[in-house]
Scaffold this motif. Structure first.
Motif, PDB file in Angstrom:
ATOM      1  N   GLU A  85      47.288  32.984  24.578  1.00 35.65           N
ATOM      2  CA  GLU A  85      47.940  32.468  25.775  1.00 35.65           C
ATOM      3  C   GLU A  85      47.641  30.971  25.830  1.00 35.65           C
ATOM      4  OE1 GLU A  85      46.545  34.609  29.234  1.00 35.65           O
ATOM      5  OE2 GLU A  85      46.782  36.531  28.236  1.00 35.65           O
ATOM      6  N   CYS A 125      47.549  27.564  28.304  1.00 30.63           N
ATOM      7  CA  CYS A 125      47.598  27.022  29.664  1.00 30.63           C
ATOM      8  C   CYS A 125      47.433  25.507  29.578  1.00 30.63           C
ATOM      9  CB  CYS A 125      46.487  27.632  30.511  1.00 30.63           C
ATOM     10  SG  CYS A 125      46.478  27.046  32.222  1.00 30.63           S
ATOM     11  N   THR A 179      52.358  29.595  28.586  1.00 33.02           N
ATOM     12  CA  THR A 179      52.087  30.808  29.368  1.00 33.02           C
ATOM     13  C   THR A 179      51.872  30.455  30.837  1.00 33.02           C
ATOM     14  OG1 THR A 179      50.875  31.595  27.421  1.00 33.02           O
ATOM     15  CG2 THR A 179      50.645  32.891  29.463  1.00 33.02           C
ATOM     16  N   ALA A 180      51.016  29.450  31.072  1.00 36.58           N
ATOM     17  CA  ALA A 180      50.604  29.156  32.454  1.00 36.58           C
ATOM     18  C   ALA A 180      50.405  27.658  32.637  1.00 36.58           C
ATOM     19  CB  ALA A 180      49.298  29.881  32.761  1.00 36.58           C
ATOM     20  N   ASN A 185      48.167  25.184  35.116  1.00 36.10           N
ATOM     21  CA  ASN A 185      47.104  25.164  36.131  1.00 36.10           C
ATOM     22  C   ASN A 185      47.252  23.933  37.020  1.00 36.10           C
ATOM     23  OD1 ASN A 185      43.994  23.740  36.330  1.00 36.10           O
ATOM     24  ND2 ASN A 185      44.358  25.660  37.396  1.00 36.10           N
ATOM     25  N   ARG A 238      56.914  27.499  38.795  1.00 33.55           N
ATOM     26  CA  ARG A 238      57.433  28.847  39.056  1.00 33.55           C
ATOM     27  C   ARG A 238      58.921  28.934  38.705  1.00 33.55           C
ATOM     28  NH1 ARG A 238      55.268  33.088  38.716  1.00 33.55           N
ATOM     29  NH2 ARG A 238      53.719  33.032  40.367  1.00 33.55           N
ATOM     30  N   THR A 295      54.011  31.036  34.283  1.00 28.98           N
ATOM     31  CA  THR A 295      53.138  31.657  35.283  1.00 28.98           C
ATOM     32  C   THR A 295      52.253  30.578  35.934  1.00 28.98           C
ATOM     33  OG1 THR A 295      51.305  32.259  33.822  1.00 28.98           O
ATOM     34  CG2 THR A 295      53.126  33.864  34.028  1.00 28.98           C
ATOM     35  N   CYS A 335      48.845  29.170  37.622  1.00 30.77           N
ATOM     36  CA  CYS A 335      47.388  29.268  37.704  1.00 30.77           C
ATOM     37  C   CYS A 335      46.967  28.307  38.810  1.00 30.77           C
ATOM     38  CB  CYS A 335      46.741  28.879  36.378  1.00 30.77           C
ATOM     39  SG  CYS A 335      44.936  28.806  36.463  1.00 30.77           S
ATOM     40  N   GLU A 341      49.611  34.202  39.225  1.00 35.54           N
ATOM     41  CA  GLU A 341      49.125  35.212  38.279  1.00 35.54           C
ATOM     42  C   GLU A 341      47.646  34.979  37.960  1.00 35.54           C
ATOM     43  OE1 GLU A 341      51.978  33.622  38.042  1.00 35.54           O
ATOM     44  OE2 GLU A 341      53.500  35.199  37.928  1.00 35.54           O
ATOM     45  N   SER A 342      47.186  33.780  38.245  1.00 37.33           N
ATOM     46  CA  SER A 342      45.826  33.398  37.859  1.00 37.33           C
ATOM     47  C   SER A 342      45.224  32.541  38.977  1.00 37.33           C
ATOM     48  CB  SER A 342      45.936  32.606  36.545  1.00 37.33           C
ATOM     49  OG  SER A 342      44.765  31.901  36.275  1.00 37.33           O
TER      50      SER A 342
END
Ligand code: SAM
Ligand code: DTB
Ligand code: SF4
Length: 333
Positions: A133, A135, A155-156, A158, A188, A193, A195, A224-225
């Protein structure tokens, strides 16, 4: 298979309800959080995420907790951005040691288009090609930049709210809470995703913590995180003299994050160097299911990898990955 009615996912938690949760007798709170945890999350499984600071220091923002802000005189000096091959070598080494998520940080106020952003996209593709993943945390971004990151397979993203909107301007004055929310919305909308979490121990009240959790849990869908950081007080920053929090406050934050956002990965983030093993296990019992894994966070220390692997082994927990997630499903699914 056990059939049961799962609690509803709520986006309308009130500050008062969350505050009541935060003040509950600790054992009731942890029991409730662990009950939810077992309904929504694989148990006895902790994700290992490794952090790397790709661009360190010299940041234009004035976040009072941050050793990387150019506004403060700390031991962290601005450094050149790491090249793609070195970053990917660190990712590969992290994976070989058991990490399944690789989080890359840039000490920027915002992303700007150009060669450095193109390199970021190459790093994201490289990390994803390893099967990890990926981030990124790099400050504000535009909708177009979010789309390009999504296309690269990110993936994400933050981007922390850090605290309540009411306490925010005691900590940061160079950007607004609204700008933070706008970036989260762009992430989003691009299909990446989210974080998003915060820090405790900066002098905020319990009400501020409740308000931050209320805003996080009002997001639809929930992040999600959710990283829960305890302030790492760094010399030279305005928060250098803050008294360390009682670890039980971190347990409470993890528990309430788990109860209000059952599907989220709750990440026990900065501050683990000040926690003994027992306090960390209490956080896991309260619903935290990820740690940063590696002897450095971005610029400050973190427990040794060997001691973290030993901790997991001693409590009979396995490293959680997106690949094995299905094997450790919740008790009720
Ligand atoms: N510049 C980007 C930003 O602020 O979004 C990304 C990097 S920034 C260092 C990522 C997060 O690390 C911050 O939002 C904050 O929550 C956390 N952080 C930074 N310094 C910290 C400290 N001393 N103690 C605890 N958390 C910290
Ligand atoms: C988050 O919430 N915590 C991490 C990660 N997201 C990027 C960063 C913690 C940084 C702690 C201070 C430092 O090492 O510089
Ligand atoms: Fe810059 Fe992020 Fe540090 Fe704030 S937290 S000073 S935005 S690197």
């Amino acid at each position: 298979m056990v059939t049961t009615t799962l609690p509803q996912i709520r986006h309308n938690w009130t500050v008062a309800e969350i505050q009541t949760l935060l003040h509950q007798p600790l054992m009731d709170l942890v029991y409730e959080a662990q009950t939810i945890h077992r309904q929504f999350q694989p148990h006895n499984a902790i994700q290992l995420a490794t952090l790397l600071s790709v661009k360190t220091g010299g940041c234009a923002e004035n976040c009072a907790y941050c050793p990387q802000s150019a506004h403060y005189d700390t031991d962290v000096d601005a450094q050149v951005t790491m090249p793609v091959d070195k970053v990917l070598a660190v990712a590969q080494a992290a994976q070989a040691k058991g990490a399944s998520r690789f989080c890359m940080g840039w000490a920027w106020r915002e992303i700007r288009d150009g060669a450095k952003f193109d390199d970021m996209l190459t790093m994201v593709r490289g990390v994803r090609d390893l099967g990890m993943e990926a981030c990124v945390t790099a400050g504000m971004l535009t909708a177009a930049q979010a789309t390009r990151l999504a296309e690269a397979g990110l993936t994400a993203y933050n981007h922390n709210l850090d605290t309540s909107p009411e306490f925010y301007d005691k900590i940061i004055t160079t950007r607004t809470y609204g700008e933070r929310l706008q970036t989260l919305d762009r992430v989003r909308q691009a299909g990446i995703t989210v974080c998003c979490g915060g820090i405790i121990g900066m002098g905020e009240s319990i009400g501020d913590r409740a308000r931050m959790l209320q805003i996080l849990s009002s997001l639809e869908p929930h992040p999600e995180s959710v990283p829960i950081n305890a302030l790492v007080a760094v010399e030279g920053t305005p928060l250098a003299e803050q008294i360390p929090i009682d670890p039980l406050e971190l347990v409470r934050m993890c528990a309430v994050a788990r109860i209000t956002m059952p599907h989220a990965m709750v990440r026990l983030s900065a501050g683990r160097n000040n926690l003994n093993r027992e306090a960390q296990v209490l956080c896991f019992l309260a619903g935290a299911n990820s740690i940063f894994y590696g002897d450095k966070l971005l610029t400050t220390g973190n427990p040794e990898q060997d001691s973290d692997r030993q901790l997991l082994a001693d409590i009979g927990a396995v490293p959680l990955t997106s690949l094995n997630r299905g094997q450790f499903t919740s008790e009720f699914s």
